[in-house]
Design an enzyme around this catalytic site. Structure first.
Site, short mmCIF file in Angstrom:
data_model
loop_
_atom_site.label_atom_id
_atom_site.label_comp_id
_atom_site.label_asym_id
_atom_site.label_seq_id
_atom_site.Cartn_x
_atom_site.Cartn_y
_atom_site.Cartn_z
N CYS A 415 30.29 45.63 24.44
CA CYS A 415 30.92 46.21 23.26
C CYS A 415 31.56 47.57 23.54
O CYS A 415 32.62 47.88 22.99
CB CYS A 415 29.92 46.32 22.13
SG CYS A 415 28.46 47.25 22.55
N HIS A 459 24.95 49.04 19.52
CA HIS A 459 26.32 48.57 19.42
C HIS A 459 27.27 49.76 19.33
O HIS A 459 26.88 50.85 18.90
CB HIS A 459 26.45 47.67 18.18
CG HIS A 459 27.71 46.88 18.13
ND1 HIS A 459 28.13 46.10 19.18
CD2 HIS A 459 28.66 46.75 17.15
CE1 HIS A 459 29.28 45.52 18.86
NE2 HIS A 459 29.61 45.90 17.62
N ASP A 475 35.87 46.27 14.36
CA ASP A 475 34.97 46.00 15.48
C ASP A 475 35.64 45.02 16.43
O ASP A 475 35.69 43.82 16.16
CB ASP A 475 33.65 45.41 14.96
CG ASP A 475 32.62 45.32 16.08
OD1 ASP A 475 32.96 45.59 17.24
OD2 ASP A 475 31.46 44.96 15.77
#
Lengths: 657, 321
Positions: A415, A459, A475
Site C-alpha cells: 500500500c 495501511h 485509496d
C-alpha cells in the site's frame, strides 16, 4: 598453624524441603527471565545447584567473604546493566540476585522462610510489568507452589506430598474471597498515589512517524493486536473503516514525513460533518507514541489531554505507554477544508526538484489529456487497475527515484508504494495531496462481537484536495487489490486471496482458537485491568450503593473483611475441632463446662475427678466419672448413659469459696 | 472407682476365680507393704501371660515379690542366681549317662517350674541369658536335640540391679522385648516402712501363707482377662500413643507392633484386676510406662532423664479420645 575447631558442613536437615523451595523460586522467577539480563538467570541456577549439592554432600557453606564479594559484584553488575537501581527492571533483577545469594547462606529454616518471602515478592513484581490474562492462573499456581514449599519445610516427615499440597490449596482458597473483596471495594483513585516507572528502553511497535517503501509491508506479518473496537450499535462497512492515525505531507523523493504536532486552531470550522454518527469504544494497546486512532472523521472523543491537529489527526500529550480505552463518535461522511489559501496549497504541491522525473512527466501528460482534475484522478486509478500492477508483500528494492522505479520498472508494491506514487503524481499535476497512515479494516470477533485491528491491518492511503470539495480520501490500493479494502487483510488471508500477496492463510481451527483467546483477553482488559474509578462507581451503584464515595467503600471493605475472616476462622475452628458426636462425650463435655476447670491433654477422667473433687460434692463427681467411663469405654450399657445424664444435669454450681 | 458390673455379669464359676484374684492381691499387699500399684501391675502382667522384669536396687523386695507371687498363686517356684559363670545347662538341665541302665538320662534343670526367678539376670553371659530367653518365648527348651515342653502356666520373673554396671551383660533390646513389663518397686513410704520395721518377719510370713488359687484357675483368669472389652476410641488412643512414640523427636526408636499388642494385653489385664467394666484410659496410662519404657530408645539429645519421664511426656502430649 592454628586449627580452627569449628563444625563444618551442613547437617542435611534441609535436604527434604530444599528442592521445593528451589522449585517455588524458579517458578516465581520464570516470568522475569525474558526481561532480565542472561547472567542473572545464570547466577540463580548456579547458586541453586551449588546450594543443593552442598546440602547433599554435607559440604560447608561458602565463607562470608566470598558471599560479600559475590553480593558486591552482582550489585555492580545490576548497576552497570541498568545504570539505575530503581524501576521494575533493576528491582526485579535485584530480587532475583537476592534469592540466588540468600541460598548461599541458607542454614536453617528461618533462612528458608526468607527465600519463600522473596519468591512471593518475585511473583508479585512480575505483575508490575504486565498483567496478562494468563498472569492470574500463573500467579495462583506460583502462590500454591510457594505455600506447598512452605508446608513441606515445616511439616512432619510423615506428612505426604499430597497432604501438603491439599493444605496449601485450602489456604489459598481461604485467601481468595479476601483478595476478591479487597480488589472490588478498595477505593480506586483517578490519579494513583504512586507511579510505577515503566521501562523506557523497549522499542515501540506499530506505525512509525515517517513512511518509506517497505515500512508497512514489514508490519503485515505481525498478528499483534493494535487495538480493539466495540461499536455501540451500527458497524460501518469494511470499506469505510479507515482508522486515521497520522498525516504526512513532506516528500524528499523517497520518504514521507509529517509536521510537528500542533493543535488545530478552529477544528470545528474546518470540518463539516454529515450523515449518521458512529459511536464506539477503542481499547488501544500501548504504542509508546502519541497517535490516537479513530475512525475517519472523529467528531468527539473521551480521552484526556488529546487534541486534534490541523490535519485532523488525533494525538495525546504523553505517549501511550499503557493500554487506554476511549469513546469516540465519528462521522463517515464529512467535508474538510473547503477553502484553502494559496500558500497552504503550495505546501501540499511540493516535490523535490529533479526527483522522479519520469513520474512527473507522465503525470503532466496525463493531466493534459484529461479534461478535469476528477477525470485525471480516474485515469490514474484506471492505470493502476488495468495495467500489470501487482499488490505484494515482498516488493523488490527500489533505488533513489523510488516512485519512478516502482511505477515504470518493478510494478510490484504494497500500500505505501501505491499511496506514495499516487500522491506524487497528483502533486506533479497540480493537485494538493498528502499521505494518511493508520489502519484499515480489521476482523470482527464473533466470540465477543468486537473488531480486532492488528498490526497487519496497518495501511497508508492518500488524500487529495479538490476545489469546492476539500480533502477527499482516495485509496489507490483499492484500485489494485479491491479485496484488501473490502475484506481486510484477515478476510483476504482467510479466503486465500492474500496468498497472491505473500500471506499464507492460517488453519481454521487455529484461527478460531486465537479469536477465542483474543475475546477472553478483551474481557480481561475490560473487566479486570479496566476496573478503574469509573467502573468501580458503576459497579457500586449496581450493587445498590447510592452515591458511592471512598468512605462508604472503605466501610464496606472493612466490614466485609471482618465478616470473611470470621467465617474462615469458624471454618478452621470446626475443621480442627470436630464436634464430638458420642452422647457420653457430649455429656462429659457439659460436665467439664460446669466445673469450670479445663481438662488437660492426656488427663484421664479419673485423674480429672481427683482434681475437681474438692470443689464439688465428691459423690456426684465419682458418679459422673464412673458413669462416663462405663458409658464411653465399657460394653454397650444404656443404663450408664442414663446415669451420666441424670448426674450431669443434677450437678450444681461449685461451692462458693 | 465402683465397678461391680463385671462381677455381677459373670457366671457363678467365674465368680470364684474373680474372688481368688482379689484375695491374692490382698494377701500380696499384706506382705509387700505400700506397693499396691506395683502388685496390681505384677498380677496384670501374669494375667496377660507376660514375663516380668523387676529393676531396682537391692533390698527393696524384688525377690520377696516373686516368691510371694508364686506362693499365692499356687505355682511351683525355683530360683536361679545368675552369675557370670552360669552355663545354659545350669538352667535347662543336662543329660547324664547312667551306667546301670547304659543310657543317657535327662536331669531337668531349675527351669522346669511354673514360676522361675532369674535373679540378677544381667550378671550371666549372653549365652546363659539366651537359654532362658528361648524358654520365655517358646515355652520349651531344647537339650541334646530333644525339645521338652515346660509346665504351664510358665512365668519368668527376672530381676536386675540398675546401679551395678561393672561385670554385667545388659540385656539387648531384642531380649528386653520378651518381657511384657519392666517394674520398679522403689522405696516404701514412711508408714509402710515403719510397719516393716515393727511388724513380724516377712520371710516367715511368706511361709505361712496359703495358695489362694490353682494354676488351672490362673489359666482361666488369663482367658477371662484377654476377653475384657476394649472400646474403639481406646484402640485409637493406643494407636495415637504408638504413633507419637514413633514421631516424637525425643525418641529414636518407637514402639513396634509387638509393643502395641503388649500394650493392649496389659491394659486389658489391668482393667480386669482393677474391676473395670472395660478398658479405661487409666488402665492404658497405668501400664504404658511399664510396658513401653524398656522398649523405647530415647534420642541422644533428649531432655528426659528416665524412661518413666519420657513415657509421661508421651502421655501428656496425646489427647484421650
Amino acid at each position: 598453624m592454628t586449627i580452627v575447631a569449628k563444625p563444618r558442613g551442613t547437617d542435611g536437615s534441609l535436604l527434604a524441603s530444599l528442592p521445593w523451595t528451589l522449585a517455588a523460586l524458579a517458578f516465581a522467577l520464570a516470568p522475569h527471565v525474558q526481561f532480565l539480563p542472561f547472567w542473572i538467570t545464570g547466577a540463580f541456577f548456579v547458586c541453586a545447584s551449588w546450594r543443593y549439592t552442598i546440602e547433599r554432600r554435607r559440604h560447608a557453606l561458602p565463607p562470608t567473604w566470598i558471599r560479600a564479594i559475590l553480593a558486591l559484584l552482582c550489585f555492580l553488575g545490576v548497576l552497570v546493566t541498568y545504570s539505575s537501581i530503581s524501576g521494575v527492571g533493576p528491582g526485579s533483577a535485584l530480587l532475583a540476585i537476592m534469592a540466588a545469594l540468600k541460598l548461599l547462606e541458607t542454614r536453617r529454616r528461618r533462612d528458608q522462610f526468607v527465600l519463600l518471602f522473596i519468591s512471593v515478592f518475585l511473583v508479585m513484581s512480575s505483575l508490575l510489568r504486565e498483567q496478562y490474562l494468563w498472569s492470574l492462573p500463573y500467579l495462583l499456581l506460583a502462590v500454591l507452589l510457594t505455600m506447598t514449599a512452605w508446608l513441606r519445610m515445616s511439616a512432619a516427615e510423615s506428612e505426604t506430598m499430597r497432604q501438603s499440597f491439599r493444605t496449601g490449596s485450602r489456604l489459598v482458597l481461604y485467601a481468595v474471597p479476601l483478595a476478591l473483596a479487597m480488589w472490588i471495594f478498595f477505593p480506586r483513585l483517578a490519579s494513583p498515589f504512586w507511579a510505577v516507572p515503566i521501562d523506557t528502553g523497549t522499542a515501540s511497535s506499530g506505525l512509525s512517524d515517517t513512511m518509506s517503501p517497505g515500512d508497512i509491508s514489514s508490519l503485515s506479518l505481525s498478528s499483534a493486536v493494535a487495538f480493539r473496537v466495540n461499536f455501540d450499535n451500527t458497524i460501518p462497512a469494511p470499506r469505510d473503516q479507515y482508522w486515521r492515525g497520522l498525516v504526512l505531507q513532506h516528500f524528499n523523493g523517497r520518504t514521507w514525513t509529517g509536521d510537528e504536532l500542533t493543535i488545530a486552531s478552529q477544528p470545528k470550522d474546518q470540518i463539516v460533518f454529515a450523515g449518521a454518527p458512529v459511536a464506539y469504544t477503542v481499547t488501544l494497546e500501548p504504542t509508546r507514541q502519541q497517535w490516537v486512532f479513530a475512525l475517519d472523521m472523529p467528531y468527539a472523543w473521551s480521552l484526556a489531554r488529546t487534541n486534534i491537529g490541523p490535519q485532523q489527526q488525533l494525538w495525546r500529550m504523553q505517549p501511550i505507554d499503557q493500554r487506554v480505552a476511549y469513546d469516540v463518535i465519528s462521522y463517515t461522511e464529512y467535508q474538510v477544508d473547503r477553502e484553502m489559501s494559496r500558500s497552504v496549497r503550495d505546501r501540499y504541491l511540493a516535490i523535490p526538484a529533479r526527483s522522479n522525473p519520469r513520474t512527473v512527466r507522465l503525470a503532466q501528460q496525463m493531466r493534459a489529456s484529461a479534461g478535469s482534475d476528477a477525470d485525471f484522478v480516474e485515469a490514474v486509478l484506471m492505470k493502476f487497475h488495468e495495467e500489470e500492477y501487482f499488490y505484494t508483500l515482498r516488493p523488490p528494492p527500489l533505488g533513489s527515484h523510488s516512485v519512478d522505479r516502482f511505477l515504470f520498472d518493478t510494478k510490484r508494491g504494497f500500500c505505501e508504494h501505491y499511496a506514495s506514487a499516487f500522491a506524487v503524481m497528483m502533486r506533479a499535476a497540480g493537485i494538493p495531496s498528502r499521505i494518511v497512515l493508520g489502519y484499515q479494516g480489521g476482523e470482527m470477533n464473533p466470540m465477543g462481537d468486537y473488531l480486532i485491528v492488528r498490526q497487519a491491518d496497518a495501511h497508508a492511503w492518500t488524500e487529495i484536495w479538490l476545489e469546492g470539495v476539500g480533502w477527499t480520501r482516495v485509496d489507490p490500493t483499492a484500485a489494485v487489490a479491491p479485496e484488501r479494502i473490502d475484506a481486510g487483510i484477515s478476510g483476504a488471508m482467510l479466503d486465500g486471496t492474500a496468498a497472491a500477496w505473500g500471506l499464507l492463510p492460517p488453519s481454521a481451527l487455529l484461527h478460531r482458537l486465537s479469536l477465542t483467546w483474543d475475546a477472553m483477553n478483551a474481557k480481561w482488559n475490560d473487566w479486570v485491568l479496566g476496573y478503574g474509578p469509573e467502573n468501580q462507581d458503576k459497579f457500586m451503584q449496581w450493587l445498590g450503593m447510592d452515591d458511592p464515595d471512598w468512605r462508604k467503600m472503605m466501610l464496606t471493605l472493612v466490614s466485609l473483611v471482618v465478616a470473611l475472616v470470621a467465617v474462615i476462622s469458624l471454618l478452621l475452628f470446626l475443621r480442627n475441632r470436630p464436634p464430638p458426636r458420642d452422647r457420653a462425650t457430649v455429656l462429659y463435655q457439659r460436665f467439664i463446662q460446669k466445673t469450670g476447670v479445663t481438662i488437660s491433654i492426656g488427663e484421664t477422667p479419673a485423674a480429672y475427678a481427683t482434681r475437681v473433687r474438692s470443689r464439688f460434692s465428691a459423690d456426684s463427681i465419682d458418679t459422673i466419672t464412673s458413669a462416663y467411663l462405663d458409658a464411653r469405654y465399657g460394653p454397650v450399657d444404656p443404663a450408664a448413659l442414663q446415669r451420666l445424664k441424670i448426674a450431669v444435669s443434677a450437678l450444681s454450681h461449685p461451692h462458693q469459696q | 472407682m465402683q465397678g461391680g458390673n463385671t462381677l455381677e455379669q459373670l457366671p457363678t464359676g467365674k465368680d470364684a476365680d474373680r474372688a481368688a484374684l482379689d484375695r491374692a492381691r490382698k494377701v500380696l499387699g499384706s506382705i509387700i507393704l505400700g506397693k499396691d500399684k506395683q502388685i496390681g501391675l505384677a498380677l496384670s502382667c501374669l494375667l496377660a501371660r507376660g514375663h516380668l522384669l523387676i529393676e531396682d536396687l537391692p533390698g527393696l523386695g524384688k525377690t520377696m515379690l516373686a516368691q510371694a507371687l508364686a506362693r499365692v498363686l499356687g505355682l511351683s517356684f525355683r530360683r536361679i542366681q545368675f552369675t557370670s559363670d552360669l552355663l545354659p545347662a545350669d538352667i535347662v538341665g543336662v543329660s547324664v549317662f547312667r551306667q546301670n541302665k547304659g543310657e543317657f538320662e535327662f536331669q531337668p534343670g531349675p527351669i522346669f517350674t511354673q514360676l522361675i526367678l532369674a535373679d540378677e539376670v544381667n550378671r550371666a553371659t549372653p549365652k546363659a541369658q539366651s537359654a532362658l530367653l528361648e524358654a520365655m518365648e517358646e515355652y520349651q527348651v531344647t537339650v541334646d536335640g530333644n525339645t521338652r515342653q515346660l509346665p504351664r502356666p510358665f512365668f519368668v520373673v527376672a530381676t536386675q540391679n540398675p546401679a551395678d554396671q561393672i561385670g554385667t551383660f545388659p540385656l539387648p533390646e531384642s531380649q528386653l522385648d520378651r518381657f511384657l513389663m519392666r517394674l520398679k518397686l522403689g522405696y516404701p513410704n514412711e508408714e509402710s516402712e515403719r510397719m516393716l520395721l515393727t511388724g513380724g518377719d516377712r520371710r516367715s510370713m511368706l511361709n505361712e501363707i496359703d495358695a489362694v488359687c490353682t494354676p488351672a484357675q490362673l489359666q482361666k483368669l488369663q482367658e477371662i482377662a484377654s476377653g475384657v472389652h476394649m472400646s474403639s476410641p481406646l484402640v485409637d488412643y493406643i494407636q495415637a500413643l504408638v504413633r507419637q512414640t514413633r514421631a516424637s523427636p525425643e525418641i529414636d526408636i518407637g514402639l513396634s507392633p509387638r509393643g502395641a499388642i503388649a500394650l493392649v494385653a496389659a491394659a486389658k489385664a489391668h482393667a480386669y484386676v482393677e474391676h473395670h467394666s472395660g478398658v479405661y484410659p487409666d488402665d492404658i496410662q497405668a501400664v504404658f510406662a511399664v510396658v513401653a519404657g524398656h522398649r523405647l530408645q530415647p534420642a541422644g539429645n533428649t531432655s528426659y532423664r528416665s524412661s518413666a519421664e519420657l513415657c509421661q511426656h508421651v502421655l501428656d502430649t496425646v489427647a484421650i479420645p
